[in-house]
Write a protein that holds these residues in place. Structure first.
Motif, PDB file in Angstrom:
ATOM      1  N   GLY A 150       0.816  -1.097   0.084  1.00 54.76           N
ATOM      2  CA  GLY A 150       0.465  -0.015   0.293  1.00 54.76           C
ATOM      3  C   GLY A 150       0.927   1.484  -0.437  1.00 54.76           C
ATOM      4  O   GLY A 150       0.465   1.774  -0.448  1.00 54.76           O
ATOM      5  N   ILE A 151       2.018   1.480   0.883  1.00 54.10           N
ATOM      6  CA  ILE A 151       2.715   2.442   0.776  1.00 54.10           C
ATOM      7  C   ILE A 151       3.741   2.627  -0.539  1.00 54.10           C
ATOM      8  O   ILE A 151       3.363   3.393  -1.019  1.00 54.10           O
ATOM      9  N   GLU A 152       3.923   1.702  -1.477  1.00 53.22           N
ATOM     10  CA  GLU A 152       4.790   1.077  -2.627  1.00 53.22           C
ATOM     11  C   GLU A 152       3.723   2.373  -3.675  1.00 53.22           C
ATOM     12  O   GLU A 152       4.270   3.047  -4.502  1.00 53.22           O
ATOM     13  N   THR A 153       1.935   1.528  -3.649  1.00 51.43           N
ATOM     14  CA  THR A 153       1.420   1.944  -4.549  1.00 51.43           C
ATOM     15  C   THR A 153       1.370   4.047  -4.164  1.00 51.43           C
ATOM     16  O   THR A 153       0.920   4.163  -4.993  1.00 51.43           O
ATOM     17  N   ASP A 154       0.959   3.979  -2.871  1.00 53.57           N
ATOM     18  CA  ASP A 154       1.286   5.518  -2.286  1.00 53.57           C
ATOM     19  C   ASP A 154       1.665   6.739  -3.146  1.00 53.57           C
ATOM     20  O   ASP A 154       1.760   7.544  -3.674  1.00 53.57           O
ATOM     21  N   LEU A 155       3.151   6.095  -2.681  1.00 56.50           N
ATOM     22  CA  LEU A 155       4.364   6.094  -3.256  1.00 56.50           C
ATOM     23  C   LEU A 155       4.329   6.833  -4.953  1.00 56.50           C
ATOM     24  O   LEU A 155       4.941   7.821  -5.651  1.00 56.50           O
ATOM     25  N   ASN A 156       3.397   5.656  -5.784  1.00 53.82           N
ATOM     26  CA  ASN A 156       4.139   5.862  -6.827  1.00 53.82           C
ATOM     27  C   ASN A 156       3.079   6.923  -7.893  1.00 53.82           C
ATOM     28  O   ASN A 156       3.039   7.478  -8.475  1.00 53.82           O
ATOM     29  N   THR A 157       1.440   6.277  -6.900  1.00 55.71           N
ATOM     30  CA  THR A 157       0.734   7.773  -7.074  1.00 55.71           C
ATOM     31  C   THR A 157       1.167   9.964  -6.577  1.00 55.71           C
ATOM     32  O   THR A 157       1.392   9.619  -7.199  1.00 55.71           O
ATOM     33  N   ALA A 158       2.095   9.705  -5.014  1.00 59.58           N
ATOM     34  CA  ALA A 158       2.148  10.994  -4.969  1.00 59.58           C
ATOM     35  C   ALA A 158       3.844  11.439  -6.393  1.00 59.58           C
ATOM     36  O   ALA A 158       3.413  12.909  -5.976  1.00 59.58           O
ATOM     37  N   ALA A 159       4.040  10.324  -6.926  1.00 60.84           N
ATOM     38  CA  ALA A 159       5.532  10.682  -7.435  1.00 60.84           C
ATOM     39  C   ALA A 159       4.737  11.418  -9.043  1.00 60.84           C
ATOM     40  O   ALA A 159       5.743  11.971 -10.042  1.00 60.84           O
ATOM     41  N   LEU A 160       3.092  11.001  -9.610  1.00 58.60           N
ATOM     42  CA  LEU A 160       2.939  12.012 -11.141  1.00 58.60           C
ATOM     43  C   LEU A 160       3.339  12.904 -10.895  1.00 58.60           C
ATOM     44  O   LEU A 160       3.191  13.413 -11.705  1.00 58.60           O
ATOM     45  N   GLN A 205      14.423   6.870   6.968  1.00 55.91           N
ATOM     46  CA  GLN A 205      15.274   6.997   5.614  1.00 55.91           C
ATOM     47  C   GLN A 205      15.168   6.124   3.904  1.00 55.91           C
ATOM     48  O   GLN A 205      15.407   7.181   3.032  1.00 55.91           O
ATOM     49  N   LYS A 206      15.349   5.220   4.441  1.00 53.73           N
ATOM     50  CA  LYS A 206      15.251   3.605   2.816  1.00 53.73           C
ATOM     51  C   LYS A 206      13.547   4.120   2.585  1.00 53.73           C
ATOM     52  O   LYS A 206      13.515   4.621   1.481  1.00 53.73           O
ATOM     53  N   LEU A 207      12.790   4.928   3.526  1.00 53.87           N
ATOM     54  CA  LEU A 207      11.358   5.513   2.821  1.00 53.87           C
ATOM     55  C   LEU A 207      11.750   6.354   1.875  1.00 53.87           C
ATOM     56  O   LEU A 207      11.128   6.462   0.782  1.00 53.87           O
ATOM     57  N   ASN A 208      12.453   6.832   2.156  1.00 52.74           N
ATOM     58  CA  ASN A 208      12.870   8.537   1.729  1.00 52.74           C
ATOM     59  C   ASN A 208      13.686   8.318   0.475  1.00 52.74           C
ATOM     60  O   ASN A 208      13.216   8.950  -0.438  1.00 52.74           O
ATOM     61  N   ASP A 209      14.000   7.176   1.001  1.00 52.48           N
ATOM     62  CA  ASP A 209      15.051   6.758  -0.529  1.00 52.48           C
ATOM     63  C   ASP A 209      13.869   6.787  -2.489  1.00 52.48           C
ATOM     64  O   ASP A 209      14.389   6.885  -2.935  1.00 52.48           O
ATOM     65  N   LEU A 210      12.889   5.729  -0.943  1.00 53.29           N
ATOM     66  CA  LEU A 210      12.449   5.013  -2.112  1.00 53.29           C
ATOM     67  C   LEU A 210      11.412   6.005  -3.146  1.00 53.29           C
ATOM     68  O   LEU A 210      11.053   6.144  -4.149  1.00 53.29           O
ATOM     69  N   ARG A 211      10.870   7.652  -1.844  1.00 56.79           N
ATOM     70  CA  ARG A 211      10.224   8.190  -2.354  1.00 56.79           C
ATOM     71  C   ARG A 211      11.103   8.709  -3.331  1.00 56.79           C
ATOM     72  O   ARG A 211      10.650   9.182  -4.706  1.00 56.79           O
ATOM     73  N   ALA A 212      11.752   9.064  -3.566  1.00 58.33           N
ATOM     74  CA  ALA A 212      13.551   9.941  -4.527  1.00 58.33           C
ATOM     75  C   ALA A 212      13.274   9.493  -5.505  1.00 58.33           C
ATOM     76  O   ALA A 212      12.862   9.835  -6.793  1.00 58.33           O
TER      77      ALA A 212
END
Length: 320
Positions: A139-149, A187-194
């Motif tokens: 779910g987190i990865e899906t949210d970050l994918n959406t936010a990245a758009l 920090q790893k979560l921020n890495d993924l977001r970036a």
């Protein structure tokens, strides 16, 4: 006659005693045989119990091994299934046993059953928790994918990012991690977001460096920044403070590049500088090659006009 009668009587007594001795001997052998047969019977009954208990363990353990190979949500309810199967097998192999055998049978398998149940309970609990965490992570990865758009700039995207951060923090705290470990995982979560943002909006690389990244994450983002800078420099329209003759100025271009890579690693800085030098060389060669071609074209034009009989003044007027 009296003596003869006494001898006969004694003889008869001896025969009776002999028969009695034989009878006792036969009786003793019979008792020994009976005891031996009874002992062997008990051994056979005990062995029958052992064999049935061993067969129960074999069948029950086989299902337990199968259950402990199930992963994630597939491991749910395995404890109930394994326990039900074990009890069914217990009844199956208990048929025909007498009360004494049943007590012995129970002692042989009950402890093993408890250990087996404990193993399956532990596996099910671990895999159920893992399935829950995998679901949260997905779910987190899906949210970050959406936010990245949209690069995470809209209110909706910011809310998704905040949600992912909150869920991650809650999950880490539920694991009992200390503050230092939680910081590393965030920090790893921020890495993924970036990474996800850069895959859609590489131009946002500068702003992403402001995130609290891990050393590996920062190196990744800086690497992408190197790519952006190199593409920027490679653009034909981007020549900083060119020389008087129009060729790129190496010193001014390096100055611009260095202003962008102050926080880069030494290797990354060297990579950018080498690229700049190489790119300036390429651009300079292209400009000079173009000049040579223009010069050749000009010369050829003059020769053609001269050969056609035009005089000097006519040629100059035509080229001006």
């Amino acid at each position: 006659e009296a003596a003869f009668g006494a001898d006969v009587a004694r003889s008869n007594m001896n025969i009776a005693e002999a028969k009695g001795s034989v009878g006792k001997a036969i009786g003793g052998v019979g008792q020994q045989l009976f005891e031996h047969m009874e002992k062997q019977r008990n051994i056979d009954l005990e062995q029958e119990v052992n064999d049935r208990a061993m067969q129960w363990k074999k069948d029950a353990d086989e299902q337990m091994r199968g259950a402990t190979q199930l992963q994630g949500k597939n491991a749910r309810s395995t404890t109930e299934a394994v326990d039900k199967n074990a009890l069914g097998l217990k009844d199956k192999y208990a048929k025909g046993l007498n009360s004494t055998q049943l007590r012995q049978y129970g002692r042989l398998i009950d402890t093993h059953h408890e250990v087996m149940r404990s193993v399956v309970i532990g596996h099910e609990a671990t895999e159920t928790q893992k399935a829950r965490e995998d679901g949260i992570a997905a779910g987190i990865e899906t949210d970050l994918n959406t936010a990245a758009l949209d690069g995470g700039v809209s209110t909706a995207s910011k809310n998704l990012i905040a949600k992912s951060e909150s869920q991650t923090r809650d999950l880490l705290q539920s694991r009992g991690y200390d503050d230092a470990r939680i910081k590393l995982e965030m920090q790893k979560l921020n890495d993924l977001r970036a990474k996800k943002t850069l895959s859609v909006h590489p131009e946002l690389v500068d702003s992403l460096l402001a995130l609290d990244l891990s050393p590996e994450g920062k190196a990744y983002v800086q690497g992408k920044q190197v790519d952006v800078i190199q593409k920027d420099i490679a653009a034909a329209s981007l020549v900083y403070k060119p020389n008087a003759d129009g060729t790129p100025n190496l010193a001014s271009t390096l100055e611009y590049a260095e202003s962008k890579i102050k926080d880069f690693t030494p290797d990354q800085q060297a990579q950018v500088k080498n690229f700049v030098k190489s790119q300036i060389g390429v651009k300079t060669a292209e400009i000079e090659q173009g000049r040579e071609q223009n010069q050749k074209k000009f010369t050829n034009t003059v020769l053609q006009m001269f050969n056609s009989g035009k005089i000097h003044d006519e040629i100059v007027d035509a080229l001006v």
